[in-house]
Motif scaffolding. Structure first.
Motif, PDB file in Angstrom:
ATOM      1  N   HIS A  89       5.976  14.642   0.882  1.00 18.98           N
ATOM      2  CA  HIS A  89       6.141  13.327   0.256  1.00 18.98           C
ATOM      3  C   HIS A  89       7.463  12.687   0.694  1.00 18.98           C
ATOM      4  CE1 HIS A  89       4.859  10.452  -2.765  1.00 18.98           C
ATOM      5  NE2 HIS A  89       6.025  10.506  -3.374  1.00 18.98           N
ATOM      6  N   ARG A 102       7.478  11.731   4.411  1.00 16.59           N
ATOM      7  CA  ARG A 102       6.782  10.460   4.643  1.00 16.59           C
ATOM      8  C   ARG A 102       7.666   9.273   4.274  1.00 16.59           C
ATOM      9  NH1 ARG A 102       1.048  12.390   1.986  1.00 16.59           N
ATOM     10  NH2 ARG A 102       0.164  13.359   3.863  1.00 16.59           N
ATOM     11  N   ALA A 135       0.829  -1.207   0.000  1.00 18.47           N
ATOM     12  CA  ALA A 135       0.000   0.000   0.000  1.00 18.47           C
ATOM     13  C   ALA A 135       0.864   1.257   0.000  1.00 18.47           C
ATOM     14  CB  ALA A 135      -0.928  -0.007   1.214  1.00 18.47           C
ATOM     15  N   THR A 136       1.989   1.201   0.707  1.00 16.77           N
ATOM     16  CA  THR A 136       2.890   2.354   0.766  1.00 16.77           C
ATOM     17  C   THR A 136       3.531   2.620  -0.591  1.00 16.77           C
ATOM     18  OG1 THR A 136       3.360   1.979   3.108  1.00 16.77           O
ATOM     19  CG2 THR A 136       4.964   3.272   1.872  1.00 16.77           C
ATOM     20  N   ASP A 148       1.484   7.435  -6.419  1.00 19.78           N
ATOM     21  CA  ASP A 148       0.239   8.118  -6.777  1.00 19.78           C
ATOM     22  C   ASP A 148       0.337   9.598  -6.412  1.00 19.78           C
ATOM     23  OD1 ASP A 148      -2.319   8.773  -7.472  1.00 19.78           O
ATOM     24  OD2 ASP A 148      -3.265   7.863  -5.713  1.00 19.78           O
ATOM     25  N   THR A 149       0.808  10.405  -7.345  1.00 14.70           N
ATOM     26  CA  THR A 149       1.047  11.829  -7.064  1.00 14.70           C
ATOM     27  C   THR A 149       0.342  12.756  -8.043  1.00 14.70           C
ATOM     28  OG1 THR A 149       3.060  11.738  -8.411  1.00 14.70           O
ATOM     29  CG2 THR A 149       3.307  11.358  -6.038  1.00 14.70           C
ATOM     30  N   GLU A 183       1.035   4.328  -2.640  1.00 16.64           N
ATOM     31  CA  GLU A 183       0.873   5.701  -2.144  1.00 16.64           C
ATOM     32  C   GLU A 183       1.975   6.617  -2.679  1.00 16.64           C
ATOM     33  OE1 GLU A 183       1.405   8.113   2.111  1.00 16.64           O
ATOM     34  OE2 GLU A 183       1.476   5.920   2.059  1.00 16.64           O
ATOM     35  N   ARG A 225       8.514   6.230   6.766  1.00 19.46           N
ATOM     36  CA  ARG A 225       8.207   4.833   6.422  1.00 19.46           C
ATOM     37  C   ARG A 225       9.447   3.948   6.566  1.00 19.46           C
ATOM     38  NH1 ARG A 225       4.116   6.977   6.907  1.00 19.46           N
ATOM     39  NH2 ARG A 225       2.266   6.952   5.566  1.00 19.46           N
TER      40      ARG A 225
END
Length: 250
Positions: free
Chosen positions: A30, A33, A12-13, A19-20, A16, A37
Motif C-alpha cells: 500500500h 503504491r 480514483a487513486t 479502500d482497505t 483506492e 503514485r
C-alpha cells in the motif's frame, strides 16, 4: 494525460488508498503504491515513506517498486536530517525547498549533498497523520526547483487517504480479531452447557453437579474446561475417567 483524465485518475487513486477493508491487505505494498503514485501525479523523481516506531523514532522506510535504489539512500539520510525528519518532528508538512539554497545546505548539509548527487533539485514532506495519530511521513523528491504549492497539496491529499486506509484496516483487523474471540467464547459456552446436560441426564444429577465434575477433572488433569467439555460431547472421555479420584459431590 489531459487535465480531466488526470483529475479522474487522481480521484480514483484517493478512493483506492482509502479502500482497505479486505482480508489480504498488505501495508507495505500500500505504501509502495503511494510512492509510485507521487511519481505519476507530481513529476517526482522519487518518493517514499518513513514510518514512526512506537518510541517516536524514525523507523522502516518504504519506497516505490518503480524507483531507483538511490531513493532508499535518501530516505535513510533523511532520518537524521531532511524534510521528512522535520515533518516527523512537527507533525506538519515541510514545504518544498530548493536544495541548492544556502538555507537548505546549512540546515541539511549531508542530505542536500546526497540529493544533488542524484539529480534532485527540491524535496518536501507531508505527514501521514489523522487527528493526533501520526504514522509517519511521505518524502517527495523532484528534479526541478519548487514552484507552486499545488504539488504539496496533492501529496498531502494522497497521504491523508493512505492514512485513513491504514487506520481503517487496523480497526477492521481488531474488530475481526475481537469478533473471532467472541464467537469462540460463545461456542465454548455452548459446548460446556451441552456436556453438562449430557452428564446430568446420564447420571441423574443436577447440571451444577455435572459441571462440578467437569471442572474438577479439568483441574486434576490441567486441561482447559472447554477441551474437557468437547471430549465429553464427542464421547472421548468415559464416565470412569471423569469420576476417577473425584472429591466432592457428583
Amino acid at each position: 494525460m489531459s487535465q480531466e483524465s488526470r483529475e479522474l485518475r487522481l480521484a480514483a487513486t484517493l478512493v483506492e488508498f482509502a479502500d482497505t477493508l479486505i482480508g489480504d491487505f498488505d501495508p507495505a505494498l500500500h505504501l509502495s503504491r503511494l510512492a509510485d503514485r507521487c511519481m505519476e501525479f507530481l513529476g517526482a523523481r522519487g518518493a517514499g515513506v518513513t514510518l514512526l516506531e512506537a518510541n517516536g523514532r524514525p523507523g522502516p522506510v518504504v519506497h516505490g517498486a518503480q524507483q531507483p535504489e538511490s531513493v532508499r539512500e535518501l530516505l535513510e539520510w533523511e532520518q537524521e536530517a531532511g524534510p521528512v525528519h522535520d515533518s516527523l518532528a512537527s507533525g506538519r508538512a515541510a514545504r518544498a525547498v530548493h536544495l541548492a539554497s544556502r538555507e537548505a545546505v546549512a540546515h541539511w548539509p549531508e542530505f542536500t549533498a546526497a540529493a544533488r548527487r542524484f539529480g534532485i533539485a527540491a524535496a518536501y514532506a507531508v505527514p501521514l497523520r489523522r487527528h493526533e495519530t501520526l504514522l509517519g511521513a511521505l518524502s517527495v523528491y523532484t528534479p526541478h526547483p519548487p514552484s507552486a504549492e499545488g504539488g504539496l497539496a496533492i501529496a498531502q491529499s494522497l497521504a491523508d487517504a493512505t492514512t485513513v486506509g491504514l487506520l481503517n484496516h487496523r480497526a477492521y483487523a481488531q474488530y475481526r480479531q475481537l469478533s473471532g474471540q467472541l464467537r469462540e467464547a460463545l461456542a465454548s459456552r455452548v459446548r460446556i452447557e451441552q456436556a453438562k446436560g449430557m452428564l446430568a441426564e446420564r447420571w441423574g444429577t443436577t447440571p451444577d453437579g455435572a459441571f462440578d465434575t467437569l471442572r474438577q477433572y479439568a483441574r486434576r488433569n490441567r486441561r482447559p474446561l472447554d477441551q474437557v467439555a468437547r471430549a465429553v460431547v464427542h464421547r472421548v472421555l468415559t464416565d470412569t475417567q471423569l469420576r476417577a479420584d473425584r472429591s466432592g459431590p457428583a
